[in-house]
Design an enzyme around this catalytic site. Structure first.
Site, PDB file in Angstrom:
ATOM      1  N   GLU A  98       0.607  -1.467  -0.194  1.00 37.50           N
ATOM      2  CA  GLU A  98       0.033   0.055   0.424  1.00 37.50           C
ATOM      3  C   GLU A  98       1.104   1.280  -0.063  1.00 37.50           C
ATOM      4  O   GLU A  98       0.640   2.161  -0.825  1.00 37.50           O
ATOM      5  CB  GLU A  98      -0.855  -0.116   1.397  1.00 37.50           C
ATOM      6  CG  GLU A  98      -1.971   0.902   1.128  1.00 37.50           C
ATOM      7  CD  GLU A  98      -3.049   0.898   1.709  1.00 37.50           C
ATOM      8  OE1 GLU A  98      -2.917   0.599   3.466  1.00 37.50           O
ATOM      9  OE2 GLU A  98      -4.115   0.742   2.124  1.00 37.50           O
ATOM     10  N   ASP A  99       1.704   0.986   0.662  1.00 35.40           N
ATOM     11  CA  ASP A  99       2.285   2.342   0.772  1.00 35.40           C
ATOM     12  C   ASP A  99       3.945   2.207  -0.131  1.00 35.40           C
ATOM     13  O   ASP A  99       4.315   4.291   0.043  1.00 35.40           O
ATOM     14  CB  ASP A  99       3.314   2.688   2.115  1.00 35.40           C
ATOM     15  CG  ASP A  99       1.563   2.657   3.305  1.00 35.40           C
ATOM     16  OD1 ASP A  99       1.204   2.698   2.613  1.00 35.40           O
ATOM     17  OD2 ASP A  99       1.986   2.545   4.350  1.00 35.40           O
TER      18      ASP A  99
END
Ligand code: MN
Length: 502
Positions: free
Chosen positions: A79-80
């Protein structure tokens, strides 16, 4: 903490129970996380890498398997940091990829949902409060429904724990929301899974953010009592231990445990706020080798100190729904002071602290699977909802199956545009959704937007969908054809009534 030191502490935690090959995989995951999060900082100003390592440390503290620890290290890289699930699968296998994707999926749900976190949550009316409680219950269930592997929840809880520890660095408006969500959704989830340790920590970390004034008052009140009680309890501990040993019992440990502040708050609510009535502000915990020893210790204690009537609890014969086992009693101590005593075996203790994670250890065969543990498996009442999970626990070899959850596979949880959760049977359609909200809405519906996109009324809804029902200004009533796909009883009855088919 510099990355090298972080790795040293992680390695220290896994070395006692993971073999060299597994340790090497964990190192490889650490290197990937380090590279992926390079140059990124947390709100606290700390290296981002510190976060996944702390999460992995919590998981290793519960002696969870290498895949779970690795997924803990990698839980934010998709996600990051834009690492692909495919590359994780290639390097670490499909189990790790599945866990990482599961955790990622859960965080996406939260972003969509929480418009029910109204700022006025403290002054809610009774009916609003009930609606609120139904909502959070549904949300807890939804988190489980979206999880097909219990380890995803364990990683999510470890993730939340570290986020709570570093919540101070986060924007104030976000803080209150995250803390309330922790209190209402994640702590109860940990409790249901029997993880008393994490539950207590999550609650105490969230308490000051959600109820700041109450927290300060209670903390001060308790502080005054505690100093006094501590001396009493310490002295009693010594006398108690010497006494049991003089009766030739083996005592593995005697500890004083201070009640978690938030659980004290809940208890005070029940007792009308009277701190003097809380006898277990500090309780004494005795560890003895076997279940039989627990009862023997209880008998000996009662023969020397008078028990308080109605305060003897046998959670061994009848465990709490989350699997908690212990004997509790409250006695008049040396100077007539009232003291709660909890008696348990080390297995019961580990289970009370780590819950389902401890079960996982046993099913792995890391600890001798004695008869007592086998019995306790069948007594996890709440987990009866996890049908397959429970049956597979009886066969410790079938670890994979034991970790798969499908106890909500016949249900889905979807959202209204306002963020309310609606619980429907699997394969439900927008028509079912509309009738579930109100029969007038069902009768008037002509279409639906699912996740912002117009879809046909026969589309099957998925967990986490946001459904916006489109209505006609001049409703003509339901269509007969809806009966071909309407799933819920309520929708079907209403449609049939409209056509006089009942
Ligand atoms: Mn995280």
């Amino acid at each position: 903490m510099p990355p090298e030191l972080l790795y040293t502490s992680l390695n220290h935690a896994i070395r006692p129970y993971l073999d060299a090959k597994e340790q090497a995989r964990v190192k490889q995951a650490f290197d990937l996380a380090k590279q992926a999060h390079h140059g990124t900082k947390r709100d606290s100003g700390e290296e981002y890498l510190a976060h996944p390592v702390q999460v992995a440390l919590t998981l290793a503290g519960m002696e969870l398997d290498a895949d779970t620890v690795i997924a803990g290290l990698l839980h934010d890289v998709v996600e990051d940091a834009g690492v692909s699930l495919k590359s994780i699968e290639q390097t670490f296998g499909s189990d790790v990829a599945g866990l990482v994707s599961g955790v990622t999926k859960l965080s996406q749900v939260q972003m969509k949902s929480p418009s029910f976190f109204l700022p006025a949550f403290l002054q809610r009316q009774a009916t609003e409060q009930q609606a609120f409680e139904r909502q959070v219950e549904s949300l807890r269930k939804m988190l489980l429904a979206m999880t097909d592997d219990i380890r995803v929840i364990l990683i999510k809880l470890a993730d939340r724990l570290h986020n709570m520890r570093t919540l101070d660095a986060v924007r104030p408006d976000k803080r209150a929301r995250v803390a309330l969500e922790t209190l209402e959704i994640y702590a109860p989830l940990a409790y249901r899974l029997g993880m008393g340790d994490i539950k207590g920590q999550l609650e105490d970390l969230a308490f000051p953010y959600v109820y700041p004034r109450e927290y300060l008052t209670l903390k001060q009140q308790v502080g005054e009592q505690l100093a006094h009680r501590e001396t009493q309890v310490k002295h009693f501990q010594k006398v108690l231990r010497a006494y049991l040993e003089s009766e030739s019992m083996v005592v593995l440990g005697v500890h004083g445990r201070v009640k978690h502040l938030y659980s004290l708050r809940r208890k005070l609510e029940r007792l009308g706020g009277d701190l003097a009535k809380v006898y277990d502000l500090i309780a004494i915990r005795i560890l003895v080798p076997t279940t039989a020893d627990c009862y023997q210790a209880l008998g000996l204690i009662h023969s020397r100190w008078n028990p308080l009537l109605g305060r003897i609890k046998d959670y061994i014969a009848t465990p709490k729904p989350n699997g908690y086992r212990s004997l509790h009693t409250t006695v008049f101590g040396l100077d007539g002071e009232i003291i709660e005593i909890q008696i348990r075996t080390p297995e019961m203790h580990e289970q009370a602290e780590f819950g389902i994670a401890a079960h996982w250890q046993y099913s792995e065969g890391k600890h001798a699977a004695g008869k007592a543990q086998q019995e306790s498996h069948s007594k996890l009442e709440w987990l009866k909802e996890l049908k397959r999970w429970q049956t597979s626990l009886k066969d410790p070899n079938d670890l994979k199956a034991a970790l798969k959850l499908d106890f909500f596979s016949d249900q889905i949880f979807v959202f209204t545009p306002q963020g309310d959760v609606i619980n429907l049977p699997a394969e439900s359609t927008p028509v079912d959704f509309a009738y579930a909200i109100h029969s007038d809405l069902g009768d008037a519906c002509v279409g639906a937007k699912v996740g912002g996109k117009l879809t046909s009324l026969e589309t099957q809804l998925q967990n986490g969908d946001i459904v916006d029902i489109q209505v006609s200004k001049h409703p003509t009533g339901p269509k007969r054809g809806w009966l071909q796909f309407a799933k819920t009883q309520k929708a079907r009855v209403k449609i049939k009534q409209h056509f006089n088919l009942t």
